[in-house]
Design a protein around this motif. Structure first.
Motif, PDB file in Angstrom:
ATOM      1  N   SER A 525     -30.805 -90.617  25.145  1.00  0.00           N
ATOM      2  CA  SER A 525     -31.960 -90.163  25.994  1.00  0.00           C
ATOM      3  C   SER A 525     -31.828 -90.565  27.452  1.00  0.00           C
ATOM      4  CB  SER A 525     -33.096 -90.511  25.438  1.00  0.00           C
ATOM      5  OG  SER A 525     -33.066 -90.339  23.835  1.00  0.00           O
ATOM      6  N   GLU A 526     -32.232 -89.743  28.404  1.00  0.00           N
ATOM      7  CA  GLU A 526     -32.226 -89.732  29.851  1.00  0.00           C
ATOM      8  C   GLU A 526     -33.439 -90.572  29.844  1.00  0.00           C
ATOM      9  OE1 GLU A 526     -32.159 -87.220  33.855  1.00  0.00           O
ATOM     10  OE2 GLU A 526     -31.994 -86.475  32.162  1.00  0.00           O
ATOM     11  N   ASP A 541     -27.998 -85.961  36.409  1.00  0.00           N
ATOM     12  CA  ASP A 541     -27.476 -87.449  35.935  1.00  0.00           C
ATOM     13  C   ASP A 541     -26.566 -87.487  34.981  1.00  0.00           C
ATOM     14  OD1 ASP A 541     -26.960 -90.028  35.906  1.00  0.00           O
ATOM     15  OD2 ASP A 541     -29.206 -90.578  36.011  1.00  0.00           O
ATOM     16  N   ALA A 542     -25.396 -87.492  35.313  1.00  0.00           N
ATOM     17  CA  ALA A 542     -24.413 -87.699  34.264  1.00  0.00           C
ATOM     18  C   ALA A 542     -23.498 -88.984  34.665  1.00  0.00           C
ATOM     19  CB  ALA A 542     -23.243 -86.645  34.140  1.00  0.00           C
ATOM     20  N   PHE A 543     -24.071 -89.746  35.325  1.00  0.00           N
ATOM     21  CA  PHE A 543     -23.434 -91.139  35.876  1.00  0.00           C
ATOM     22  C   PHE A 543     -22.909 -91.869  34.853  1.00  0.00           C
ATOM     23  CE2 PHE A 543     -25.033 -92.361  40.087  1.00  0.00           C
ATOM     24  CZ  PHE A 543     -23.456 -92.421  40.770  1.00  0.00           C
ATOM     25  N   ASP A 544     -23.821 -92.241  33.396  1.00  0.00           N
ATOM     26  CA  ASP A 544     -23.097 -93.092  32.470  1.00  0.00           C
ATOM     27  C   ASP A 544     -22.208 -92.416  31.382  1.00  0.00           C
ATOM     28  OD1 ASP A 544     -24.741 -94.904  33.711  1.00  0.00           O
ATOM     29  OD2 ASP A 544     -26.448 -94.082  32.581  1.00  0.00           O
ATOM     30  N   SER A 545     -21.989 -90.945  31.517  1.00  0.00           N
ATOM     31  CA  SER A 545     -21.187 -90.431  30.601  1.00  0.00           C
ATOM     32  C   SER A 545     -19.937 -90.031  31.387  1.00  0.00           C
ATOM     33  CB  SER A 545     -21.830 -88.904  30.194  1.00  0.00           C
ATOM     34  OG  SER A 545     -22.383 -88.203  31.137  1.00  0.00           O
ATOM     35  N   LEU A 546     -20.053 -88.913  32.200  1.00  0.00           N
ATOM     36  CA  LEU A 546     -18.671 -88.353  33.087  1.00  0.00           C
ATOM     37  C   LEU A 546     -18.679 -89.266  34.287  1.00  0.00           C
ATOM     38  CD1 LEU A 546     -19.379 -84.599  32.818  1.00  0.00           C
ATOM     39  CD2 LEU A 546     -17.918 -85.905  31.264  1.00  0.00           C
ATOM     40  N   GLY A 547     -19.579 -90.092  34.798  1.00  0.00           N
ATOM     41  CA  GLY A 547     -19.367 -90.868  36.148  1.00  0.00           C
ATOM     42  C   GLY A 547     -19.571 -90.070  37.225  1.00  0.00           C
ATOM     43  N   HIS A 618     -11.918 -83.207  29.303  1.00  0.00           N
ATOM     44  CA  HIS A 618     -12.069 -83.625  27.950  1.00  0.00           C
ATOM     45  C   HIS A 618     -12.929 -84.814  27.703  1.00  0.00           C
ATOM     46  CE1 HIS A 618      -9.059 -80.479  26.786  1.00  0.00           C
ATOM     47  NE2 HIS A 618      -8.354 -80.825  28.031  1.00  0.00           N
ATOM     48  N   TYR A 619     -14.306 -84.466  27.510  1.00  0.00           N
ATOM     49  CA  TYR A 619     -14.941 -85.908  27.211  1.00  0.00           C
ATOM     50  C   TYR A 619     -15.913 -85.273  25.985  1.00  0.00           C
ATOM     51  CZ  TYR A 619     -19.495 -88.622  27.664  1.00  0.00           C
ATOM     52  OH  TYR A 619     -20.137 -89.399  27.280  1.00  0.00           O
ATOM     53  N   HIS A 620     -15.936 -86.236  25.210  1.00  0.00           N
ATOM     54  CA  HIS A 620     -16.513 -86.076  23.541  1.00  0.00           C
ATOM     55  C   HIS A 620     -17.516 -86.912  22.964  1.00  0.00           C
ATOM     56  CE1 HIS A 620     -13.434 -83.097  23.832  1.00  0.00           C
ATOM     57  NE2 HIS A 620     -12.455 -83.905  23.698  1.00  0.00           N
ATOM     58  N   ASP A 621     -18.154 -87.907  24.038  1.00  0.00           N
ATOM     59  CA  ASP A 621     -19.024 -88.975  23.793  1.00  0.00           C
ATOM     60  C   ASP A 621     -20.495 -88.554  23.785  1.00  0.00           C
ATOM     61  OD1 ASP A 621     -16.835 -90.636  22.958  1.00  0.00           O
ATOM     62  OD2 ASP A 621     -16.923 -91.706  25.036  1.00  0.00           O
ATOM     63  N   GLY A 622     -20.838 -87.156  24.295  1.00  0.00           N
ATOM     64  CA  GLY A 622     -21.904 -86.822  24.488  1.00  0.00           C
ATOM     65  C   GLY A 622     -22.843 -87.273  25.517  1.00  0.00           C
ATOM     66  N   PRO A 623     -24.198 -87.043  25.721  1.00  0.00           N
ATOM     67  CA  PRO A 623     -24.939 -87.773  26.579  1.00  0.00           C
ATOM     68  C   PRO A 623     -25.011 -89.283  26.629  1.00  0.00           C
ATOM     69  CG  PRO A 623     -26.163 -85.876  25.591  1.00  0.00           C
ATOM     70  CD  PRO A 623     -24.984 -86.282  24.748  1.00  0.00           C
ATOM     71  N   ARG A 624     -24.958 -89.927  27.786  1.00  0.00           N
ATOM     72  CA  ARG A 624     -25.410 -91.527  27.604  1.00  0.00           C
ATOM     73  C   ARG A 624     -25.906 -91.904  28.815  1.00  0.00           C
ATOM     74  NH1 ARG A 624     -19.587 -94.177  27.200  1.00  0.00           N
ATOM     75  NH2 ARG A 624     -20.674 -95.664  26.493  1.00  0.00           N
ATOM     76  N   TYR A 625     -27.093 -92.811  28.731  1.00  0.00           N
ATOM     77  CA  TYR A 625     -27.700 -93.281  29.768  1.00  0.00           C
ATOM     78  C   TYR A 625     -27.987 -94.920  29.447  1.00  0.00           C
ATOM     79  CZ  TYR A 625     -28.808 -88.227  30.582  1.00  0.00           C
ATOM     80  OH  TYR A 625     -28.484 -86.888  30.610  1.00  0.00           O
ATOM     81  N   TRP A 626     -27.789 -95.518  30.629  1.00  0.00           N
ATOM     82  CA  TRP A 626     -28.506 -96.831  30.572  1.00  0.00           C
ATOM     83  C   TRP A 626     -29.974 -96.715  30.713  1.00  0.00           C
ATOM     84  CZ3 TRP A 626     -25.872-101.004  28.978  1.00  0.00           C
ATOM     85  CH2 TRP A 626     -24.439-100.945  29.278  1.00  0.00           C
ATOM     86  N   ASN A 627     -30.550 -97.566  29.391  1.00  0.00           N
ATOM     87  CA  ASN A 627     -31.957 -97.350  29.508  1.00  0.00           C
ATOM     88  C   ASN A 627     -32.667 -98.748  29.344  1.00  0.00           C
ATOM     89  OD1 ASN A 627     -34.125 -95.422  29.463  1.00  0.00           O
ATOM     90  ND2 ASN A 627     -32.913 -94.080  28.216  1.00  0.00           N
ATOM     91  N   LEU A 628     -33.731 -99.147  29.827  1.00  0.00           N
ATOM     92  CA  LEU A 628     -34.537-100.340  29.372  1.00  0.00           C
ATOM     93  C   LEU A 628     -35.214-100.082  28.111  1.00  0.00           C
ATOM     94  CD1 LEU A 628     -35.068-103.203  30.657  1.00  0.00           C
ATOM     95  CD2 LEU A 628     -37.034-102.096  31.841  1.00  0.00           C
ATOM     96  N   THR A 629     -35.204-100.551  27.324  1.00  0.00           N
ATOM     97  CA  THR A 629     -35.957-100.576  25.975  1.00  0.00           C
ATOM     98  C   THR A 629     -36.750-101.882  25.519  1.00  0.00           C
ATOM     99  OG1 THR A 629     -33.848-101.019  24.703  1.00  0.00           O
ATOM    100  CG2 THR A 629     -34.593 -98.700  25.066  1.00  0.00           C
ATOM    101  N   ARG A 630     -37.434-101.701  24.778  1.00  0.00           N
ATOM    102  CA  ARG A 630     -38.269-103.059  24.579  1.00  0.00           C
ATOM    103  C   ARG A 630     -37.850-103.594  23.252  1.00  0.00           C
ATOM    104  NH1 ARG A 630     -40.193-107.266  23.977  1.00  0.00           N
ATOM    105  NH2 ARG A 630     -42.547-107.905  23.284  1.00  0.00           N
ATOM    106  N   ASN A 631     -37.535-104.964  23.320  1.00  0.00           N
ATOM    107  CA  ASN A 631     -36.978-105.932  22.116  1.00  0.00           C
ATOM    108  C   ASN A 631     -38.245-106.561  21.504  1.00  0.00           C
ATOM    109  OD1 ASN A 631     -35.901-107.573  20.306  1.00  0.00           O
ATOM    110  ND2 ASN A 631     -34.427-108.398  21.896  1.00  0.00           N
ATOM    111  N   GLU A 632     -38.758-105.954  20.398  1.00  0.00           N
ATOM    112  CA  GLU A 632     -40.046-106.324  19.532  1.00  0.00           C
ATOM    113  C   GLU A 632     -39.816-107.722  19.079  1.00  0.00           C
ATOM    114  OE1 GLU A 632     -42.616-104.911  20.193  1.00  0.00           O
ATOM    115  OE2 GLU A 632     -42.149-103.148  20.863  1.00  0.00           O
ATOM    116  N   GLU A 633     -38.589-108.168  18.946  1.00  0.00           N
ATOM    117  CA  GLU A 633     -38.379-109.525  18.510  1.00  0.00           C
ATOM    118  C   GLU A 633     -38.687-110.739  19.616  1.00  0.00           C
ATOM    119  OE1 GLU A 633     -34.429-109.868  16.881  1.00  0.00           O
ATOM    120  OE2 GLU A 633     -34.789-108.213  15.349  1.00  0.00           O
TER     121      GLU A 633
END
Length: 645
Positions: A525-526, A541-547, A618-633
């Motif tokens: 998810s972007e 923004d395709a920085f984290d997939s195609l660069g 030839h790129y087959h890993d789909g959308p990729r985005y560095w994301n800040l997500t909450r660690n509930e632990e």
């Protein structure tokens, strides 16, 4: 003849050489304490022209072989480089009190140094100059002069010359300013008098040269002042005045909520640090479309220019516009009062060591955004968006593989402007934002190690705190930073600084996210980041997939070396005009990345000026985005960090 006859010329040569190359008067030199006088005629500033006259008292020691050496301020405080805006001097002359014209020349290889032929017996040197107030802001930054039809800004260093041996803390100067008719004026300089019968003539001082250069002057036709200290705190917080000048009268009527939040900024900063290195603080704010957006920190004031649209309401005050005033304000403690030792010189021409800008600017960047959140200028969600943006930006900076963060500080003045292509390889003034991330990490480490009983607030109170009636700048070193941190919580602060600031890195280490109770991870998810978030890269923004990062029209803005986009030869400035047999659109590009998971190649038609070529990816890993997500632990440390006092 005595032997001293032969020694005198040699002594003069050695004295001059030491003064030029050390920036300090040689011991034994007696300096006159007679004040200088600077007379500024600003009546033509609406036409972008300033006129100034200087009276410079001389001693016998100022003359070497019939010449007097003067410097135009080269290293102006806050500019972090040898960038005094000398290019816009437009007519300079020297003469005696009787009006005799004196010849002059520049020192070969040093355009900021003037050598004036002065006859023996002359005890006051007179100089006149004109200054063109339209220097490009990319060259001059916030220490230039700016003229508009309704308001103007004078930074006194732009119309100043200093004797080579003068100590800027000991040499005093009186400043006279003549304004356009009916214009108001604001500055942190002490106003000693206004000429009878003419309210447009003002006199300031005497003050030291350091204080003069550190005191911008703003004036204009439309003016209003706001008191930022409420009645509850007037006995514990010194006066803070917001001086607003506008292109129009309505521009000075700021939204009440904005004024209230700026008042909260003052209060929250007082709670954070607990002391003030000044007796009064003046925030100079120009609200203008005519003057360029700009700002600069000072010890007892700040200079700020913002566009009217961004100040219409608290909802419109976003991004850089919102950041400016808190950032420059916090510099009163970090950068002006506590200053890196290598940046605290007794003149304006000795080169400064700027390597500790990761403290001067990096800590200020963090504290400015922290106070934004605590004062209500920024919400907690907006702070998290900012954190995500800066973590991603740091992740994409490949220049760290050859240039340390410390080196971006040491070379600050050549990195002010970003490169239009491959900027991540060259790096920019990354000590601002990466310095912010470091100080956020330090805050989190202190809180975690002390189980919440200590924080960076405690460091700020002890390290940045001042004592009453002692407002002179206090230098600090890297060693003192480490020692001060260890008095709060014992940790390997030296090692952390070496790893984060002084070492070459293959990749950015986002440890700060985990410490705060978050994960920084690749997701499909972007990031949902509002469009006006400061430093959020706009475009496709395709920085984290195609660069690759593209503008909405398909123009390539940036490419990561070693990425898929790099391997097929895409580069900044090229334009993608077609995708999978159809015309370019950002939506079709995103769809092609998703379809690539079905092993379909992405076919692009790319224009490089007038050359067209077809590229298959030839790129087959789909959308990729560095994301800040909450660690509930884990506990969310951002909550106590951002909570107002």
């Amino acid at each position: 003849m005595s032997r001293s006859f032969f020694r005198a010329p040699l002594l003069a040569v050695v004295t001059a050489w030491l003064t030029i190359h050390t920036g300090h008067p040689v011991l034994g030199q007696a300096r006159s304490m007679r004040p200088m006088r600077l007379s500024i005629d600003a009546r033509d500033l609406p036409r972008k022209l300033l006129h100034a006259k200087l009276q410079i008292p001389l001693t016998d020691d100022d003359q070497q072989n019939g010449r007097v050496a003067l410097w135009y301020p080269k290293w102006v405080p806050g500019s972090h480089g040898p960038g005094g805006p000398i290019a816009n001097l437009a007519g300079i002359s020297f003469e005696t009190a009787s009006g005799k014209s004196l010849s002059w020349k520049r020192t070969p290889g040093e355009v900021y140094r003037f050598e004036v032929d002065v006859p023996a017996g002359v005890d006051v040197l007179h100089s006149s100059l004109h200054y063109i107030a339209d220097q490009p802001t990319t060259t001059s930054f916030g220490h230039d002069c700016f003229g508009g039809s309704q308001l103007g800004v004078i930074n006194p260093s732009s119309v100043l010359l200093c004797l080579e041996a003068a100590d800027i803390d000991r040499q005093e100067i009186i400043t006279d300013v003549v304004l356009p008719p009916t214009w108001s004026i604001a500055t942190a300089l002490p106003n000693t008098e206004t000429s009878e019968g003419d309210s447009n003539d003002h006199s300031f001082g005497p003050v030291s040269l350091r204080t003069l250069v550190d005191s911008p002057i703003m004036f204009g036709k439309h003016y209003r002042a706001y008191n930022l200290v409420d009645a509850q705190h007037k006995d514990t917080i010194p006066p803070h005045i917001l001086h607003v000048f506008g292109d129009e009268s309505s521009h000075t009527d700021l939204d009440a909520e904005i004024v209230a939040r700026l008042g909260s900024m003052v209060t929250q900063t007082a709670f954070l640090i607990g002391s003030h290195p000044y007796d009064q603080f003046d925030i100079l704010l120009g609200v203008s479309d005519e003057l360029p957006a700009n700002g600069l920190e000072h010890a007892r004031s700040t200079f700020n220019v913002l566009p009217p649209k961004g100040l219409q309401s608290i909802e419109e005050l976003k991004g850089w516009n919102r950041l400016l005033i808190p950032h420059e304000y916090l510099h009163a403690w970090c950068g002006k009062y506590r200053r890196p030792a290598g940046m605290l010189t007794n003149n304006f021409h000795t080169a400064k060591d700027t390597e500790l800008l990761w403290v001067y600017e990096g800590l200020t960047q963090y504290l400015g955004e922290l106070i934004e959140a605590r004062s209500g200028l920024m919400s907690a969600d907006e702070f998290r968006h900012r954190l995500n943006v800066e973590l991603r930006n740091a992740k994409h900076l490949q220049g760290r593989q050859w240039r340390t963060l410390a080196d971006t500080a040491a070379t600050s003045h050549i990195l002010r402007d970003r490169s239009p292509s491959w900027s991540g390889l060259r790096r920019s003034q990354d000590y601002y934002m990466e310095g912010m991330l470091l100080w956020l990490e330090i805050d989190a480490r202190i809180r975690q190690a002390s189980d919440g009983s200590q924080s960076l607030d405690d460091f700020c109170a002890s390290f940045l705190g001042s004592t009453p009636n002692d407002h002179n700048p206090k230098p600090f070193s890297r060693k003192q930073i480490v020692k001060a941190l260890n008095t709060i919580v014992t940790d390997d602060w030296d090692g952390l600084i070496r790893r984060r600031v002084e070492a070459i890195q293959n990749d950015y280490d986002p440890a700060v996210a985990e410490l705060l109770g978050y994960n920084f991870e690749l997701t499909a998810s972007e990031p949902e980041i509002p469009a006006k978030t400061f430093r959020h890269s706009k475009g496709v923004d395709a920085f984290d997939s195609l660069g690759i990062l593209l503008a909405q029209d398909g123009t390539v803005k940036n490419v990561l070396l070693g990425s898929t986009a790099d391997q097929v030869g895409l580069g900044p400035g090229m334009t993608v005009v077609g995708i999978n047999g159809r015309k370019w659109s950002g939506g079709r590009f995103a769809e092609a990345i998703r379809l690539g998971q079905d092993k379909r190649p992405i076919e692009l038609i790319v224009a490089n000026r007038d050359e067209l070529r077809t590229i298959q990816i030839h790129y087959h890993d789909g959308p990729r985005y560095w994301n800040l997500t909450r660690n509930e632990e884990k506990s969310d440390l951002l909550k106590p960090i951002l909570a107002p006092k």
